[in-house]
Design a protein around this motif. Structure first.
Motif, short mmCIF file in Angstrom:
data_model
loop_
_atom_site.label_atom_id
_atom_site.label_comp_id
_atom_site.label_asym_id
_atom_site.label_seq_id
_atom_site.Cartn_x
_atom_site.Cartn_y
_atom_site.Cartn_z
N LEU A 3 0.84 -1.20 0.00
CA LEU A 3 0.00 0.00 0.00
C LEU A 3 0.87 1.25 0.00
N ASN A 4 1.98 1.20 0.74
CA ASN A 4 2.88 2.34 0.81
C ASN A 4 3.48 2.66 -0.56
N ASP A 5 3.85 1.64 -1.34
CA ASP A 5 4.37 1.85 -2.69
C ASP A 5 3.33 2.53 -3.57
N LYS A 6 2.11 2.04 -3.53
CA LYS A 6 1.03 2.60 -4.34
C LYS A 6 0.73 4.03 -3.92
N THR A 7 0.71 4.27 -2.62
CA THR A 7 0.45 5.62 -2.12
C THR A 7 1.54 6.58 -2.57
N SER A 8 2.78 6.16 -2.47
CA SER A 8 3.90 7.00 -2.90
C SER A 8 3.81 7.32 -4.39
N ARG A 9 3.46 6.34 -5.15
CA ARG A 9 3.36 6.55 -6.60
C ARG A 9 2.18 7.47 -6.94
N ASN A 10 1.07 7.29 -6.23
CA ASN A 10 -0.08 8.17 -6.46
C ASN A 10 0.25 9.61 -6.08
#
Length: 85
Positions: A3-10
């Motif tokens: 989730l942290n990777d996706k959040t950072s990318r978003n």
């Protein structure tokens, strides 16, 4: 992906959109106003003309935002390639 990777990318994508909008909607019109007020090229204005200094500052800010957008996008591409390569 976590989730942290996706959040950072978003967040990175939203920052890119924000920088692009700021450049196009806030900075570019101000640059065009200065260009329109100059009777010729902005470069031909005397160095003492405040419009010339303001144009330079705005142009540098616009260029910096474009560079940050490009670097952020390159980082996103690199991260995706690393994750899927």
């Amino acid at each position: 992906k976590t989730l942290n990777d996706k959040t950072s990318r978003n967040i990175a994508v939203m920052a890119m959109v924000g920088m692009s909008l700021a450049g196009g909607l806030l900075i570019a019109p101000r640059i065009e106003t200065i260009r329109a007020s100059a009777s010729g090229a902005v470069a031909s204005l005397p160095d003492t003309d405040p419009r010339k200094g303001e144009f330079g500052r705005l142009h540098a800010l616009s260029t910096g935002l474009m560079l940050l957008t490009l670097l952020t996008g390159t980082g996103l591409i690199w991260t995706e390639m690393k994750d899927h390569g």
